[in-house]
Design an enzyme around this catalytic site. Structure first.
Site, PDB file in Angstrom:
ATOM      1  N   ASP A  45       0.832  -1.196   0.000  1.00 20.43           N
ATOM      2  CA  ASP A  45       0.000   0.000   0.000  1.00 20.43           C
ATOM      3  C   ASP A  45       0.872   1.254   0.000  1.00 20.43           C
ATOM      4  O   ASP A  45       1.742   1.425   0.859  1.00 20.43           O
ATOM      5  CB  ASP A  45      -0.896  -0.022   1.241  1.00 20.43           C
ATOM      6  CG  ASP A  45      -1.666   1.273   1.445  1.00 20.43           C
ATOM      7  OD1 ASP A  45      -2.009   1.918   0.452  1.00 20.43           O
ATOM      8  OD2 ASP A  45      -1.919   1.626   2.611  1.00 20.43           O
TER       9      ASP A  45
ATOM     10  N   ASP B 216      -7.268   5.015 -10.018  1.00 19.96           N
ATOM     11  CA  ASP B 216      -8.690   4.684 -10.024  1.00 19.96           C
ATOM     12  C   ASP B 216      -9.497   5.935  -9.678  1.00 19.96           C
ATOM     13  O   ASP B 216      -9.294   6.533  -8.626  1.00 19.96           O
ATOM     14  CB  ASP B 216      -8.961   3.575  -9.007  1.00 19.96           C
ATOM     15  CG  ASP B 216     -10.323   2.923  -9.192  1.00 19.96           C
ATOM     16  OD1 ASP B 216     -11.269   3.644  -9.585  1.00 19.96           O
ATOM     17  OD2 ASP B 216     -10.442   1.712  -8.944  1.00 19.96           O
TER      18      ASP B 216
ATOM     19  N   ASP C 247      -8.050  10.422 -17.062  1.00 17.45           N
ATOM     20  CA  ASP C 247      -8.992  10.611 -18.162  1.00 17.45           C
ATOM     21  C   ASP C 247     -10.411  10.828 -17.637  1.00 17.45           C
ATOM     22  O   ASP C 247     -11.371  10.748 -18.405  1.00 17.45           O
ATOM     23  CB  ASP C 247      -8.957   9.405 -19.104  1.00 17.45           C
ATOM     24  CG  ASP C 247      -9.426   8.126 -18.426  1.00 17.45           C
ATOM     25  OD1 ASP C 247      -9.359   8.051 -17.188  1.00 17.45           O
ATOM     26  OD2 ASP C 247      -9.853   7.193 -19.138  1.00 17.45           O
TER      27      ASP C 247
ATOM     28  N   THR D  11      -0.070   4.919 -21.410  1.00 18.77           N
ATOM     29  CA  THR D  11      -0.373   3.727 -20.636  1.00 18.77           C
ATOM     30  C   THR D  11      -1.593   3.012 -21.217  1.00 18.77           C
ATOM     31  O   THR D  11      -2.351   3.573 -22.017  1.00 18.77           O
ATOM     32  CB  THR D  11      -0.664   4.070 -19.160  1.00 18.77           C
ATOM     33  OG1 THR D  11      -1.940   4.718 -19.077  1.00 18.77           O
ATOM     34  CG2 THR D  11       0.406   4.993 -18.592  1.00 18.77           C
TER      35      THR D  11
ATOM     36  N   GLU E 205      -4.664   4.916 -20.321  1.00 19.53           N
ATOM     37  CA  GLU E 205      -4.808   6.118 -21.126  1.00 19.53           C
ATOM     38  C   GLU E 205      -5.416   5.781 -22.484  1.00 19.53           C
ATOM     39  O   GLU E 205      -6.333   6.461 -22.961  1.00 19.53           O
ATOM     40  CB  GLU E 205      -3.444   6.783 -21.313  1.00 19.53           C
ATOM     41  CG  GLU E 205      -3.488   8.050 -22.154  1.00 19.53           C
ATOM     42  CD  GLU E 205      -2.151   8.750 -22.214  1.00 19.53           C
ATOM     43  OE1 GLU E 205      -2.095   9.881 -22.727  1.00 19.53           O
ATOM     44  OE2 GLU E 205      -1.157   8.170 -21.735  1.00 19.53           O
TER      45      GLU E 205
END
Length: 233
Positions: A108, A131, A167, A202, A205
């Site tokens: 984490d 996320d 995005d 990525t 992306e």
């Protein structure tokens, strides 16, 4: 529970590892994965040099991470990821590209920064397509929010930067407000940054672009206590 709350910004999904990812994880993790610990990292011991350190939080499958490290051999990189298939995939890329400037921490990110990363020691944070947790009831899970953004600033060195890309426009606006609220960070643009053409694309992306979504980027630089900028090392 960590000092920044017990709510996780991720959910561990039982993604199936391919045979190659499993093999690379078993054979290479002992060499390229840094075990989580409650003590600060000594970068010189890990990398064998004193070059700048960039940390990527949530590298996904790691293709862009490996490419960035390969194109910048005089910079050290640490990738933090919790999903094991991505860790296995990036380990394979490290071996294939013969990289010596990229290591992984499978844990984490909040706990890693709290326990392992010294203050004022990181030249940059890359946070590409985290996320977005689009449902309002899940906004509490978003990574880029205070007080985590304050911790990013605390860990940055003089002139260090935070570079985020997403995005998801509502998340971009949310992150803009959260980062603007950090006294030690300054937006290097008047709002969103220009698209970074040198940043490798990525998988997330490309998925967003294929869905017709715009890419939003944010770049913030650490300023000193007097509010003045420092030139990057």
């Amino acid at each position: 529970m960590n000092a920044y709350g017990s709510i996780r910004s991720f959910v561990l999904r039982a993604g199936r590892m391919t045979d190659a990812q499993q093999r690379d994880y078993e054979n290479l993790s002992s060499k390229w994965c840094i075990p989580f610990s409650q003590s600060h990292i000594n970068y010189s011991d890990i990398f064998g040099n004193t070059e700048n350190v960039i940390i990527e939080i949530g590298f996904g499958m790691g293709q862009a991470t490996a490419l960035i490290a390969e194109e910048n051999p005089d910079t050290n990189y640490i990738g933090i990821e919790v999903h094991r298939p991505g860790v296995g995939r990036l380990l394979g890329e490290i071996a294939k590209r013969n990289l010596s400037n990229l290591f992984i921490i499978e844990h984490d990110a909040v706990e890693v920064l709290e326990a392992m990363i010294p203050d004022n020691s990181v030249q940059g944070f890359h946070i590409f397509f985290p996320d977005p947790w689009p449902k309002k009831k899940h906004h509490k899970r978003r990574l880029i929010k205070r007080p985590f953004t304050d911790m990013l600033c605390k860990k940055l060195s003089r002139g260090g930067y935070v570079h985020m890309a997403t995005d998801w426009e509502p998340y971009a606006q949310f992150a803009l407000e959260e980062l603007n609220a950090v006294a030690g960070l300054k937006n290097t643009y008047n709002g969103f940054a220009e698209t970074n053409r040198q940043r490798p694309q990525t998988k997330f992306e490309l998925k967003g672009k294929n869905a017709g979504r715009e890419i939003f980027e944010l770049v913030y630089e650490k300023i000193d206590e007097n509010g003045t900028e420092n030139s990057r090392a």
